[in-house]
Enzyme design. Sequence first.
Site, PDB file in Angstrom:
ATOM      1  N   HIS A 221       1.045  -1.230  -0.030  1.00 37.25           N
ATOM      2  CA  HIS A 221       0.015  -0.036   0.191  1.00 37.25           C
ATOM      3  C   HIS A 221       0.916   1.365  -0.008  1.00 37.25           C
ATOM      4  O   HIS A 221       2.035   1.137   0.658  1.00 37.25           O
ATOM      5  CB  HIS A 221      -0.888  -0.100   1.158  1.00 37.25           C
ATOM      6  CG  HIS A 221      -2.058   1.090   1.098  1.00 37.25           C
ATOM      7  ND1 HIS A 221      -1.921   2.259   1.242  1.00 37.25           N
ATOM      8  CD2 HIS A 221      -3.493   0.679   0.751  1.00 37.25           C
ATOM      9  CE1 HIS A 221      -3.055   2.775   1.156  1.00 37.25           C
ATOM     10  NE2 HIS A 221      -4.082   1.928   0.813  1.00 37.25           N
TER      11      HIS A 221
ATOM     12  N   ASP B 150      -8.090  -5.354   0.490  1.00 36.25           N
ATOM     13  CA  ASP B 150      -8.513  -6.326  -0.552  1.00 36.25           C
ATOM     14  C   ASP B 150      -8.292  -7.440  -0.490  1.00 36.25           C
ATOM     15  O   ASP B 150      -8.519  -8.693  -1.164  1.00 36.25           O
ATOM     16  CB  ASP B 150      -8.186  -5.481  -1.854  1.00 36.25           C
ATOM     17  CG  ASP B 150      -8.699  -4.250  -2.027  1.00 36.25           C
ATOM     18  OD1 ASP B 150      -9.968  -4.330  -1.713  1.00 36.25           O
ATOM     19  OD2 ASP B 150      -8.336  -3.290  -2.788  1.00 36.25           O
TER      20      ASP B 150
HETATM   21  N1  CMC Z   1       4.083  -7.595  -4.585  1.00 28.97           N
HETATM   22  C1  CMC Z   1       5.128  -7.851  -5.037  1.00 28.97           C
HETATM   23  N2  CMC Z   1       6.243  -6.506  -4.785  1.00 28.97           N
HETATM   24  C2  CMC Z   1       5.611  -5.492  -4.723  1.00 28.97           C
HETATM   25  C3  CMC Z   1       4.171  -5.530  -4.362  1.00 28.97           C
HETATM   26  C4  CMC Z   1       3.259  -6.707  -4.473  1.00 28.97           C
HETATM   27  N3  CMC Z   1       1.957  -6.423  -4.364  1.00 28.97           N
HETATM   28  N4  CMC Z   1       3.795  -4.206  -4.104  1.00 28.97           N
HETATM   29  C5  CMC Z   1       4.950  -3.444  -3.921  1.00 28.97           C
HETATM   30  N5  CMC Z   1       5.909  -4.431  -4.232  1.00 28.97           N
HETATM   31  C6  CMC Z   1       7.369  -3.932  -4.608  1.00 28.97           C
HETATM   32  C7  CMC Z   1       7.707  -3.072  -5.617  1.00 28.97           C
HETATM   33  O1  CMC Z   1       8.068  -4.042  -6.786  1.00 28.97           O
HETATM   34  C8  CMC Z   1       8.909  -2.311  -4.937  1.00 28.97           C
HETATM   35  O2  CMC Z   1      10.059  -2.882  -5.076  1.00 28.97           O
HETATM   36  P1  CMC Z   1      11.300  -2.411  -5.367  1.00 28.97           P
HETATM   37  O3  CMC Z   1      11.640  -1.206  -4.439  1.00 28.97           O
HETATM   38  O4  CMC Z   1      12.387  -3.435  -5.315  1.00 28.97           O
HETATM   39  O5  CMC Z   1      11.277  -1.713  -6.903  1.00 28.97           O
HETATM   40  C9  CMC Z   1       8.439  -1.839  -3.731  1.00 28.97           C
HETATM   41  O6  CMC Z   1       7.602  -2.945  -3.343  1.00 28.97           O
HETATM   42  C10 CMC Z   1       7.573  -0.566  -3.668  1.00 28.97           C
HETATM   43  O7  CMC Z   1       6.496  -0.713  -4.499  1.00 28.97           O
HETATM   44  P2  CMC Z   1       5.845   0.608  -5.329  1.00 28.97           P
HETATM   45  O8  CMC Z   1       5.114   0.050  -6.587  1.00 28.97           O
HETATM   46  O9  CMC Z   1       6.771   1.364  -5.708  1.00 28.97           O
HETATM   47  O10 CMC Z   1       4.608   1.016  -4.141  1.00 28.97           O
HETATM   48  P3  CMC Z   1       3.463   2.061  -4.582  1.00 28.97           P
HETATM   49  O11 CMC Z   1       3.239   2.752  -3.259  1.00 28.97           O
HETATM   50  O12 CMC Z   1       3.827   3.037  -5.575  1.00 28.97           O
HETATM   51  O13 CMC Z   1       2.607   1.117  -4.882  1.00 28.97           O
HETATM   52  C11 CMC Z   1       0.450  -0.399  -4.709  1.00 28.97           C
HETATM   53  C12 CMC Z   1       1.208   0.745  -3.941  1.00 28.97           C
HETATM   54  C13 CMC Z   1      -0.711  -0.753  -3.650  1.00 28.97           C
HETATM   55  C14 CMC Z   1       0.149  -0.047  -5.870  1.00 28.97           C
HETATM   56  C15 CMC Z   1       1.456  -1.834  -4.990  1.00 28.97           C
HETATM   57  O14 CMC Z   1       1.794  -2.255  -3.561  1.00 28.97           O
HETATM   58  C16 CMC Z   1       0.818  -2.843  -5.494  1.00 28.97           C
HETATM   59  O15 CMC Z   1       0.563  -2.869  -6.769  1.00 28.97           O
HETATM   60  N6  CMC Z   1      -0.002  -3.806  -4.802  1.00 28.97           N
HETATM   61  C17 CMC Z   1      -0.978  -4.906  -5.542  1.00 28.97           C
HETATM   62  C18 CMC Z   1      -2.165  -4.206  -5.879  1.00 28.97           C
HETATM   63  C19 CMC Z   1      -3.079  -4.156  -4.748  1.00 28.97           C
HETATM   64  O16 CMC Z   1      -3.256  -4.833  -3.703  1.00 28.97           O
HETATM   65  N7  CMC Z   1      -3.690  -2.648  -4.726  1.00 28.97           N
HETATM   66  C20 CMC Z   1      -4.689  -2.418  -3.688  1.00 28.97           C
HETATM   67  C21 CMC Z   1      -4.433  -1.436  -2.730  1.00 28.97           C
HETATM   68  S1  CMC Z   1      -5.226  -1.277  -1.296  1.00 28.97           S
HETATM   69  C22 CMC Z   1      -6.770  -0.625  -2.010  1.00 28.97           C
HETATM   70  C23 CMC Z   1      -7.106   0.695  -2.490  1.00 28.97           C
HETATM   71  O17 CMC Z   1      -6.625   1.547  -1.879  1.00 28.97           O
HETATM   72  O18 CMC Z   1      -7.745   0.625  -3.411  1.00 28.97           O
END
Ligand code: CMC
Length: 435
Positions: A309, A369
């Site tokens: 998140h 989720d």
């Molecule tokens: N599985 C594996 N690795 C992950 C995941 C995951 N679900 N989420 C983040 N990472 C890794 C990512 O690869 C990155 O690694 P590195 O630093 O080595 O490059 C690091 O963690 C930081 O990730 P980010 O994408 O820069 O983080 P963000 O804040 O931009 O993204 C997120 C947040 C929710 C989009 C992401 O964690 C994600 O894609 N999660 C899966 C989708 C999900 O569950 N979404 C629902 C969010 S909660 C409900 C809502 O608010 O709608």
Amino acid sequence: MSKDTVTITDNATGRSIELPVLHGTAGPSAIDVRSLFKSLGYFTFDPGFMSTASCKSAITFIDGEQGILRYRGYPIEQLAEHSSYLEVCYLLLYGELPNTAEFDSFSSSIKRHALLHEAMRRFVSAFRHDAHPMAIMVGVVGALAAFYGDATNVHDPSVRELASHRLIAKMPTIAAWSYKHSIGEPFIYPNNSLGFAENFLHMMFSVPAEPFKPDPRIVKALDLILILHADHEQNASTSTVRLTGSSEASPFAAVSAGIGSLWGPSHGGANEAVIRMLEEIVESGKPVQHYIDRAKDKNDRYRLMGFGHRVYKNYDPRARIIRQACYEVLETLSDDHANKALFDTAMELERIALEDDYFKERKLYPNVDFYSGIILRAIGIPMNMFTVVFAMARVVGWLAHWNEMMSDPDARIARPRQLYVGKVERDYVGIDKRG
Ligand code: CMC
């Protein structure tokens, strides 16, 4: 430098300015950069708003490090245990919990506005039978602007209040009708003798030939899901509603834009993606570790859905509540072996991931989720309706933020700037002279 300012020095010119530091009632303070461009000629650069507060807000507080979520100051755990979705709607919209008279009047207004204009029946029917219900919802909510033209008078608080009641009331009807259309069953009208969550289940699962009486424990679980999804401060869809509304657009257009933003798998679409992921794991027969390894592999775009998140760097408090509810719902439906298998797989995935250095270092925890889809699936909501239920819950949050913005005398049209990296000026060349 005074205590409540930050000094910015431009090393190229030696010029300095002091920027005020704004303090909220809780959470990190913010540097007020509004005078930066005027004083030094610079913009700030922050794609994805990693360090930017886009507004002041008094609605929802999140401490992502501690795993805290409060609506109008009330901890989500207390609201989940003692309140109801409609009471939470009142709290988010008006800032205080209602007394009995206020609640009765609010709840009867929501009931009175649940019907859709009859022309909407034809509108919903005109979609392809296999249209995604989120696509139907984007269209139908946007089209409400054509039925309530008076709502464009967005500076009148009473007009905003009426539009807010209409939207909260009509979302379950639109959601249920989009489902009925997809399965070819007749649309079911709202029943004002039922509570909010029960009425939605009635419109989803009743048929004219047979009434539908849901288990009260299922109604309670759905109401809980609605409470937990009701608001989450400046997330992508709420920011979309604020941005759209900042041009003084109709609230129906702004909320329709918010629904579009919610749809994506990085946001509200994750609940659907989680179930697809869990089903794939169960059906493949492969060990959970195989999927953990894929999520860690930088050459594989695979991510654990329902994990991570932007704000929570600790266990999402909503996930903790919903995990327990999931357990209770599955106990209620003791012969639901398919959903039990998904729940067991989710728990195993969670256990292995939380012990893994990759997830620990990046502070990746289950989010709301991760478990909400299992409950929704267990109560019979089809997968493509999961994000629709999320939208139905979140509409009150969008409206509370829209109202807050519209009543803020400092609010202006949202207009971010950019760092231009394209071609500098060049002369037009005729087509016959181009290489
Ligand atoms: N599985 C594996 N690795 C992950 C995941 C995951 N679900 N989420 C983040 N990472 C890794 C990512 O690869 C990155 O690694 P590195 O630093 O080595 O490059 C690091 O963690 C930081 O990730 P980010 O994408 O820069 O983080 P963000 O804040 O931009 O993204 C997120 C947040 C929710 C989009 C992401 O964690 C994600 O894609 N999660 C899966 C989708 C999900 O569950 N979404 C629902 C969010 S909660 C409900 C809502 O608010 O709608």
